[in-house]
Every structure is written in structure tokens, then in C-alpha cells.
Design a protein around this motif. Structure first.
Motif, PDB file in Angstrom:
ATOM      1  N   THR A  30       0.829  -1.212   0.000  1.00  0.00           N
ATOM      2  CA  THR A  30       0.000   0.000   0.000  1.00  0.00           C
ATOM      3  C   THR A  30       0.863   1.262   0.000  1.00  0.00           C
ATOM      4  N   ALA A  31       2.019   1.219   0.654  1.00  0.00           N
ATOM      5  CA  ALA A  31       2.915   2.374   0.616  1.00  0.00           C
ATOM      6  C   ALA A  31       3.497   2.550  -0.784  1.00  0.00           C
ATOM      7  N   ALA A  32       3.936   1.453  -1.397  1.00  0.00           N
ATOM      8  CA  ALA A  32       4.536   1.535  -2.728  1.00  0.00           C
ATOM      9  C   ALA A  32       3.539   2.035  -3.766  1.00  0.00           C
ATOM     10  N   TYR A  88      -6.007   4.370  15.608  1.00  0.00           N
ATOM     11  CA  TYR A  88      -4.674   4.634  15.078  1.00  0.00           C
ATOM     12  C   TYR A  88      -3.661   4.764  16.201  1.00  0.00           C
ATOM     13  N   ARG A  89      -4.097   5.317  17.334  1.00  0.00           N
ATOM     14  CA  ARG A  89      -3.193   5.527  18.471  1.00  0.00           C
ATOM     15  C   ARG A  89      -2.567   4.236  18.980  1.00  0.00           C
ATOM     16  N   SER A  90      -3.223   3.102  18.741  1.00  0.00           N
ATOM     17  CA  SER A  90      -2.666   1.831  19.217  1.00  0.00           C
ATOM     18  C   SER A  90      -1.521   1.338  18.337  1.00  0.00           C
ATOM     19  N   LEU A  91      -1.290   1.998  17.187  1.00  0.00           N
ATOM     20  CA  LEU A  91      -0.199   1.614  16.285  1.00  0.00           C
ATOM     21  C   LEU A  91       1.042   2.467  16.479  1.00  0.00           C
ATOM     22  N   THR A  92       0.937   3.527  17.289  1.00  0.00           N
ATOM     23  CA  THR A  92       2.041   4.483  17.413  1.00  0.00           C
ATOM     24  C   THR A  92       2.702   4.398  18.783  1.00  0.00           C
ATOM     25  N   SER A 151      -0.941   1.332   8.301  1.00  0.00           N
ATOM     26  CA  SER A 151       0.424   1.758   8.600  1.00  0.00           C
ATOM     27  C   SER A 151       1.170   2.195   7.345  1.00  0.00           C
ATOM     28  N   GLY A 152       0.960   1.478   6.242  1.00  0.00           N
ATOM     29  CA  GLY A 152       1.611   1.856   5.000  1.00  0.00           C
ATOM     30  C   GLY A 152       1.210   3.246   4.543  1.00  0.00           C
ATOM     31  N   LEU A 153      -0.093   3.535   4.578  1.00  0.00           N
ATOM     32  CA  LEU A 153      -0.577   4.853   4.168  1.00  0.00           C
ATOM     33  C   LEU A 153      -0.133   5.934   5.158  1.00  0.00           C
TER      34      LEU A 153
END
Length: 664
Positions: A36-38, A445-449, A487-489
Motif C-alpha cells: 500500500t505504501a509503494a 490509530y493511536r494503538s499503532l504508534t 500503517s503503510g498509508l
């Protein structure tokens, strides 16, 4: 874009590769993040510490636990749809491991993501709270703007100095009923149930009979330990690991189960005793056989003694690669030895031996690994202590999150942590949860940071921030993929915006995720959520239960979960709801329950206000939104206690919620 720079390492010029996004871990989450990032036009490298990409989805776990399929979208839905092409539609979620591998390889190639295998992490350089580069054990350096730790173990997170935990929190830390040390009672099964894979209740976790845990010297047999912990206390233990063995009965594919090099039949004494208690036990009562495409089955653990290896993973999460490989090899020997024991040991009944030998490995899977699955099932490694820690309430009650970037919905499912000796010398399992449902919940999202002061350019979609209890529901591959997608985005947005991952525009992230098909919320028609109800509401999740109650999502109860007494233990069970009146006035005191024909027509509900008591009988066979316990005047700060008991009940007693509703 990628650039090539040079560093001096021990006096020797060493090449360093630079990428916009560096992903550590070629798991499904890592692949989702990288692809997804690529697709956003940035350069990406995925570093995979083993020889194989795809983690559990290509490494053995072919029958993914999806939960509510409506919660799966975005990259995860795209992957499963591609993997299902060419099969009957019923295999939508259950493709062969080799097909899963082919699809992941194609998606990575199409997105032009560079993948480096056998790239074990060695060092991390962090400056002023930002990761600059990572070095793998072969000496190659990878510089990046943003980093994503998608490994099952959380190695990048740990080496970057991010706070984490291994093991279980105490019940007191987050107020979780399921937290900490959790010994289970014996859950008896009949011989008829154990002899059939179709009859009787489910047999996922729990000891089915009283079985001695001791040898002739009074010491625990292999795989059983003495434990003096108090229920609910913390420890450093995780749920057990195993290999998800892909098996078949197809004669054209079947390879006999191998005898391991390090075969120790004494390891299976408890299994022998279990079989002795149920001489006609069926093979599919010892193992869970989940059918996948092309006549293959995903063989998983269930019950007291199966492919789970309680205690065999101790030291794995924080171990180095030498220690981990030793544990991995030990798991292979243990599980191969178990299958060999069942098919060849003369102490095993002949019928069971024949049944075991009717199964075998698949000759067209894992051909470069002796047809044995690639991946040790690390159900739980490290868990980050990030900006927000997901806890039990977040999976059952407080399910809405304004910064949702994905959803979960699977039950709170913990495999055995330990097998322990009870006071009478028998064995029981410890750590697994009976009847612990969830409702579809949003993942913030806060649980990924990480905390911003610890690292500003790292996202963690697998070893994310959650308690042990919450992780037991969230730890599913479709969820990992959804969080990898997010996370990719997010990494691309942080890189392009020149901000830390904690400071990105989350609404913009959510908008893009939705455009790409991600599911960020799920409305259940007719559902009543506490946060949307008027007045003061106390859900059964906050009630005090006396005796053993079952929690279920039958019907459409408040917060999608209610509780019942199972129709057993009359006079032994109570549910206590405590309310504190917010202000003086007139209130309607309401009792919610899940009605059904088998419910009690005379459930006793006691309302206690100081030294005053009133008892009401509720006919729970009648369908109603709620039952009014009466309208009355209440004083500000007054405590009201509502007790539901199953004394003399003529059916199952249900409890759901109590509401104090202002009346004008």
C-alpha cells in the motif's frame, strides 16, 4: 526514492541502501504495509528475517479466523479475493498455503516492492527520537524516512527503545475480568462426545475429565507444572505456540507423518492418560481439522492435549535468534513426535492408530522444508505500550474510536498458557477463556504508534499496543493486514508531511482508507450501545457476577452481549448492578434481558435502596425492549443496587443491563 550511500563499518566501506519506507517483517501485515505504501509512489523495502514471506498465512495457517466477514475490507479483502480465484466460492477465506504464497509474491512484484529474505535485524540507530537506519546480521545497512515493524516478535520496536511488555497484566491494572492467571475448572465430556467429532458441545479448550497430573513419585509429569499464583495475578507468560500442520487424506497427495530425529515418547504420558480416560476418542477430538481448498485440512490445537506446547515458548519473545531456533526446532520435534506416537505406539488403541495414519502431510506444500509448515505460530510476542493500550472493554463495550483505522470481531481467544496441578493432584489447563465473546470493535490509530517521546517515525501493526486480553481477540491475520494497510498509508503521509507518525492528519488517513475499501465502522441494525442510550446505564460487562455465568451475543442485547446462568446451579448465582444517582429527580429504573422461550418466567430481581428492599418477578419469556422496575424519586448521589438471582427459577435467567432514565 531509493539511493545508494556508503558508511564506514569497522574501517571497511559498506554499501547502505536508502528507502522512503523500511518494513521489517514480511508477514501479511508487512506485505500489506509495503504494497500500500509503494502504490503511493514511494520506495519500499521489506526485510524478512526468515527464508519465506507471508508469515502464518503462507506458513501453515490456511484457515484464517476471520470473525465477522463484514469487518474485513481493504488490502485484506483484496488478498483473500485474489487467493480464492479458481476455487469454489466456499473457499473464499481458505486457500492453500502455496496459493497464498503465489498471490503475495505477485502483489509485491506488481507494486515493485523490494523484498530481502534472511535479513535478521542486528542494530538500530536512532537519533533525537527518530530511527535513521537499521543493520541486518549480514552487515547491510538500510536507511529510511519511515519504519514499520510488522514482525511477530517486535524486534525493531524493541531495539528502537520503545516500551513494551511480554506476558500478562494483573486484573487490577486495567480492571479486566480475564486478566492474569486464569485456572480453568474441569469441563466434563461424555465418552459419546469424545468418540465423535460431530456430537455434543464444542471442545476447544478445557480439561474433559479428572486425570492425574503426577508420576509414581508424586511429581508432575512432562508438560505439567505446579503453580502457586493467585487468580488474576500478572506474570511473564504468553499463550502457547504450535505449528498449523496442513494435512490430507488424499492418496495422491498424502505423505506419512515423519518420525522426528529427537523422538521422546515420555513427552506424551498425559496424552496417553487422556486416551485412557476416553479409549474411543476420535482423532478429530484431539485436533481441530479445518477444511481448506483441494481436500486439505488445517490441523490446529484443541482441548487439553494437542499441538499446542504450553511452556515450550518460554523465552521466545525476548530471545535471540539462536534461542528462538532452538525453541522452533523443539516445537517441530514435539508435534511430529505426537503424530508419530498416535500412529505407532502400541499403547494407543488400534482404531485411533489407524485413524491417525489415514492422515498425512501434503506432498505439494512446503516442498523446500520437508513438507512441514514454515512458520512457528507466534500467537503472542512482545506488545507495545504505546499512545493507547487496547483493553478488554475496548473489545466488548467501548467499541467506538474516533480515529478508527480498522476493525476486529473475533472472540477473546487465548490458548492454554500452562497445564497445572490442582489441589487434588489432577491436571487442568490455565490461561484460556471460556465463552468470551466480543462485538465488532474499532481499532484506533493511536494503538499503532509509540509514545511520541520514544519514537516519531515507527508504526507497529502486529505487536501493537494492547493488553494480553485484548490481544487475544485482535491477533488475527485479517486484522494484522488491515493495520498493515493503515500503517503503510500513514507512513507515506508522515514522510510527505514531514511530521512524526503521531502528528499526521488521521481524518485524511481514514478518508484514504475508506476510498481503498477498508472497513472502519460496522453498524448492527437495531443494536443498542450504552453510549447512545439516555440516562445512566450499567451494562452486564460492569456487573458483579457470583457463580459461573455465560456471556453471549444471542439476540440483539445492549452492547451486543448479555449474560445468562445456563439454567444450572439454582440458588448459587447472582448478578449485581450498582448505580449512583447523578442528580435528584424522578427516574424509571429499567432492567434489560434477552428474552427466549427457554428463559425463566419467574426471575427474581431485588432493588436495594439503603435499608429498603423490593423484589419483582420478571417473566423473561415475554419479548420486551425492557422491564420497568418502577418509577420513583431518587436523591443525588444515592446508591441503587439491583440484584438478579436464579433462586427457584423455572428456566434460564438472563441479565443484560440496568438503566436509570429521567422522567419528567
Amino acid at each position: 526514492m531509493k539511493a545508494l550511500v556508503f558508511l564506514m563499518m569497522a574501517g571497511v566501506a559498506a554499501a547502505a541502501e536508502r528507502y522512503d519506507v523500511v518494513v521489517y517483517g514480511g508477514t501479511p501485515a508487512g506485505i500489506a504495509a509495503g504494497v500500500t505504501a509503494a502504490r503511493e509512489g514511494v520506495s519500499v523495502v521489506v526485510l524478512e528475517p526468515t527464508r519465506w514471506i507471508g508469515g502464518m498465512v503462507t506458513g501453515g495457517l490456511a484457515r484464517s479466523d476471520v470473525g465477522k466477514k463484514e469487518t474485513v475490507g481493504g488490502f485484506a479483502k483484496e488478498f483473500f479475493t485474489k487467493a480464492a480465484e479458481g476455487y469454489d466460492p466456499k473457499w473464499m477465506w481458505y486457500a492453500e498455503p502455496k496459493k497464498n504464497m503465489a498471490v503475495f509474491e505477485a502483489m509485491l512484484a506488481e507494486a515493485r516492492v523490494k523484498v530481502v529474505r534472511s535479513a535478521k535485524l542486528k542494530d538500530v540507530l536512532k537519533t533525537e527520537g527518530m530511527i535513521e537506519r537499521v543493520t541486518t546480521e549480514d552487515g547491510v545497512v538500510y536507511e529510511g524516512g519511515q519504519f514499520i515493524d510488522a514482525s511477530y516478535e517486535g524486534d525493531l520496536m524493541a531495539k528502537a527503545g520503545v516500551s513494551y511488555r511480554v506476558g500478562r497484566e494483573a486484573k487490577s491494572e486495567y480492571g479486566e475480568a480475564l486478566a492474569g492467571f486464569q485456572p480453568m475448572a474441569v469441563r466434563p465430556r461424555t465418552n459419546e462426545v469424545m468418540a465423535s467429532g460431530k456430537a455434543g458441545p464444542s471442545y476447544i479448550h478445557g480439561t474433559p475429565a479428572k486425570i492425574s497430573a503426577l508420576d509414581e513419585k508424586g511429581e508432575p509429569i512432562f508438560g505439567v507444572v505446579k503453580a502457586n499464583a493467585k487468580p488474576g495475578s500478572a506474570d511473564g507468560l504468553t499463550q502457547s505456540y504450535n505449528f498449523r500442520v496442513v494435512v490430507t487424506q488424499r492418496d495422491d497427495l498424502k505423505i506419512p507423518f515423519p518420525k522426528p530425529e529427537n523422538y521422546k515418547p515420555e513427552r506424551y504420558e498425559l496424552l496417553r492418560r487422556l486416551i485412557g480416560s476416553f479409549p474411543q476418542v476420535a482423532f478429530n477430538r484431539l485436533f481441530h481439522l479445518g477444511e481448506i481448498a483441494e481436500g486439505k485440512y488445517d490441523l490446529n490445537a484443541q482441548g487439553l492435549f494437542s499441538t499446542d506446547y504450553p511452556g515450550g515458548n518460554t523465552g521466545y519473545p525476548d530471545g535471540d535468534w539462536t534461542e528462538r531456533e532452538k525453541i522452533r526446532r523443539d516445537h517441530i520435534d514435539y508435534i511430529q513426535g505426537m503424530l508419530w506416537f498416535l500412529g505407532n505406539d502400541e499403547r494407543v488403541p488400534e482404531e485411533l492408530r489407524k485413524e491417525a495414519n489415514s492422515w498425512g502431510l501434503c506432498r505439494d506444500e512446503f516442498a523446500d522444508h520437508g513438507n512441514w509448515p514454515y512458520a512457528l505460530y507466534v500467537r503472542e510476542g512482545r506488545r507495545m505500550k504505546g499512545v493507547q493500550v487496547m483493553v478488554q472493554d475496548d473489545c466488548q463495550r467501548k467499541v467506538r474510536k474516533p480515529d478508527s483505522v480498522g476493525m476486529g470481531s473475533f472472540i477473546i481467544d487465548c490458548h492454554i498458557v500452562q497445564r497445572i496441578v490442582t489441589e487434588d493432584g489432577s491436571v487442568t489447563d490455565e490461561g484460556s477463556f471460556p465463552d468470551a465473546p466480543t462485538q465488532p470493535y474499532q481499532i484506533p490509530y493511536r494503538s499503532l504508534t509509540p509514545k511520541p517521546e520514544e519514537c516519531g517515525n515507527l508504526l507497529v501493526p502486529v505487536c501493537f499496543s494492547a493488553s494480553h486480553v485484548a490481544y487475544c481477540s485482535m491477533r488475527m491475520e485479517p486484522v494484522y493486514m488491515a493495520l498493515g494497510h493503515a500503517s503503510g498509508l500513514a507512513a507515506v503521509q508522515a514522510m510527505k508531511g514531514g511530521k512524526g507518525v503521531q502528528g499526521i492528519d488521521v481524518e485524511e488517513l481514514r478518508k484514504k482508507l475508506k476510498e481503498q475499501g477498508a472497513v472502519l465502522e460496522l453498524d448492527v441494525p437495531g443494536a443498542l450501545l450504552v453510549e447512545d442510550m439516555a440516562g445512566l446505564v450499567v451494562d452486564d460487562a460492569d456487573a458483579e457476577f457470583i457463580g459461573e455465568w455465560t456471556h453471549t451475543n444471542y439476540g440483539v442485547p445492549v452492547n451486543l452481549i448479555s449474560s445468562h446462568d445456563g439454567g444450572q446451579g439454582k440458588g448459587e448465582k447472582k448478578a449485581v448492578f450498582r448505580l449512583k444517582v447523578p442528580e435528584k429527580g424522578n427516574f424509571d429504573l429499567r432492567f434489560y434481558y434477552a428474552a427466549a422461550a427457554n428463559r425463566a418466567s419467574n426471575a427474581k430481581v431485588t432493588v436495594i435502596r439503603g435499608d429498603r428492599k423490593s423484589v419483582v418477578e420478571v417473566d423473561q419469556r415475554k419479548l420486551a425492549a425492557f422491564f420497568s422496575l418502577g418509577v420513583a424519586k431518587f436523591a443525588a448521589g444515592e446508591e441503587v443496587i439491583v440484584v438478579i438471582a436464579n433462586d427457584d427459577a423455572d428456566g434460564i435467567v438472563s441479565v443484560d443491563a440496568v438503566q436509570l432514565l429521567p422522567v419528567k
